[in-house]
Design a protein around this motif. Structure first.
Motif, short mmCIF file in Angstrom:
data_model
loop_
_atom_site.label_atom_id
_atom_site.label_comp_id
_atom_site.label_asym_id
_atom_site.label_seq_id
_atom_site.Cartn_x
_atom_site.Cartn_y
_atom_site.Cartn_z
N PHE A 1 0.84 -1.21 0.00
CA PHE A 1 0.00 0.00 0.00
C PHE A 1 0.87 1.25 0.00
N ASP A 2 0.27 2.37 -0.38
CA ASP A 2 0.95 3.66 -0.30
C ASP A 2 0.48 4.44 0.92
N ILE A 3 -0.82 4.38 1.17
CA ILE A 3 -1.42 5.09 2.31
C ILE A 3 -2.40 4.11 2.96
N ALA A 4 -2.40 4.07 4.29
CA ALA A 4 -3.37 3.18 4.95
C ALA A 4 -3.91 3.83 6.22
N LEU A 5 -5.15 3.49 6.51
CA LEU A 5 -5.74 3.81 7.81
C LEU A 5 -5.32 2.72 8.77
N LEU A 6 -4.99 3.11 9.99
CA LEU A 6 -4.57 2.13 11.00
C LEU A 6 -5.30 2.45 12.30
N GLY A 7 -6.13 1.53 12.77
CA GLY A 7 -6.81 1.74 14.05
C GLY A 7 -5.86 1.42 15.20
N ILE A 8 -5.87 2.30 16.23
CA ILE A 8 -5.08 2.01 17.45
C ILE A 8 -6.03 2.18 18.64
N PRO A 9 -6.74 1.11 18.97
CA PRO A 9 -7.79 1.21 19.99
C PRO A 9 -7.25 1.13 21.41
N PHE A 10 -6.54 2.18 21.80
CA PHE A 10 -5.86 2.21 23.10
C PHE A 10 -6.31 3.45 23.86
#
Ligand code: NAG
Ligand code: NAG
Ligand code: NAG
Length: 364
Positions: free
Chosen positions: A48-57
């Motif tokens: 990928f070039d750009i990604a959404l990343l969830g950080i549920p902290f």
């Protein structure tokens, strides 16, 4: 211009004829961000070039928790964004139908039981994702870009640590009602541990101690927090950390374009920039669902316009944090966050990093 109009119409047509059962409504299917392709990137290693990343902290907060539910709420609120209706009329492009391969990377599985361990997990995950991923450019030096969905604001520390290793010191544009450069001493307590130093108000101080920040070229905007004691002590400490300050009220005097100009005076255009948006920069009327509300903030339209005026800065990473769905009403906060993520992605697509290595920025 005419050509791109043609492409969009052609894309619309493709959608229309794609297949008997390929249609997806905003209210159907699984809610990846903007219905982008979904991968558990840490397990599946997609390109990928750009990604959404969830950080549920959210166990580093000092007031109301709940931001661990932020990534899911932001994804749900993003369902009316998709490739078909993704043309950004403010920017003149559809970020989801352009050069960049954009995906939803799922979440880092972060423990809610032990903050020291959680920080280790976030450090390792962020580093693995940007180190081990190939971008569509095929260049071995190209580093993909992540837009983190918080989670509380402490999730910026692992991002800055991993990005520093590639780019060196980072200029942070920090849109927030609070300073977040508080040293651990600013939370006076008889009781202390190493872990207690890592909070959603101290992480920029920690980042500065670790040398991750491009000192003197970092800026807060949207500030309106009350300060400690009887004087400007907190601001003196903020100076030592290396930040400039733009207050929330300056938006009324200068407007989004003027605030952007102030930011540009501080953040160089040829240096790696990280954009961090604490959703509490918005007024509680626009974003009630957050941990530490401060009345008297910006409207969503002002925040979006400000981000548009920063479109040509070389973003190496970004986040939208502190969305706490248990305190939200009618998804107001989650929708604002989803829109902000979309505007940030638009900027990243509009301004590709020429050479996504440290050497690109070595002239600073
Ligand atoms: C990235 O590309 C290199 C060389 O082309 C290849 O060896 C490596 O396996 C690829 N990595 C991933 C995660 O696909
Ligand atoms: C990731 O890349 C950076 C920069 O090249 C390097 O310092 C770091 O050790 C790498 N980490 C891993 C886990 O490969
Ligand atoms: C606390 O942090 C200091 C400095 O970062 C380190 O030297 C020390 O070993 C840590 N102590 C514990 C118990 O983790």
């Amino acid at each position: 211009m005419r050509f791109s109009t043609f492409v969009s119409v052609a894309a619309l047509f493709d959608f229309a004829v794609a297949g008997r059962w390929t249609e997806e409504w905003p209210f159907s299917g699984l809610p990846s961000f903007a219905k982008l392709p979904f991968y558990r990137c840490l397990v599946e290693n997609p390109e990928f070039d750009i990604a959404l990343l969830g950080i549920p902290f959210d166990t580093a907060v000092s007031f109301r928790p709940g931001a661990r539910f932020g990534p899911q709420a932001i994804r749900r609120a993003s369902q009316r964004q998709n490739g078909l209706r993704g043309f950004n009329a403010r920017a003149g492009i559809n970020p989801y139908q352009d050069w960049a391969h954009i995906i939803d990377c799922g979440d880092i599985p972060v423990t809610p039981m032990d903050n020291q361990l959680a920080l280790q997990q976030m450090d390792a995950a962020y580093e693995e994702l940007i180190n081990g991923t190939n971008t569509s450019s095929g260049s071995p030096h190209a580093i993909p870009r992540l837009v983190s969905l918080g989670g509380d604001h402490s999730v910026i520390l692992p991002a800055l640590r991993a990005l520093y290793k590639h780019y060196g010191p980072i200029s942070v544009i920090h849109l927030d009602s609070h300073l977040d450069t508080w040293s651990p001493d600013s939370y006076p307590s008889y009781w202390h541990s190493n872990t207690s130093e890592f909070t959603h108000g101290s992480m920029l101080w920690l980042a500065s101690q670790e040398g991750l920040l491009h000192r003197g070229h970092c800026v807060h905007a949207g500030l309106r927090t009350r300060l400690s004691g009887r004087d400007w002590f907190d601001y003196d400490e903020d100076d030592r950390v290396g930040f400039h300050r733009i207050h929330a009220d300056e938006m009324m005097d200068l407007g989004p374009r003027g605030v952007a100009e102030q930011i540009r005076k501080i953040v160089p255009k040829n240096a790696p920039v990280y954009l961090s948006v604490d959703i509490d920069v918005l007024d509680p009327s626009a974003a009630p669902g957050t941990g530490t509300v401060e009345p008297g903030g910006w409207l969503t339209r002002e925040l979006i316009s400000l981000i548009r005026h920063l479109q040509d800065l070389p973003l190496v990473g970004a986040d939208v944090v502190e969305v706490s769905p248990p305190f939200d009403y009618a998804d107001l906060t989650a929708m604002a966050a989803a829109q902000v993520a979309y505007e940030i992605i638009t900027n990243m697509v509009q301004t590709p990093l020429e050479l996504e290595t440290r050497s690109f920025f070595s002239n600073i």
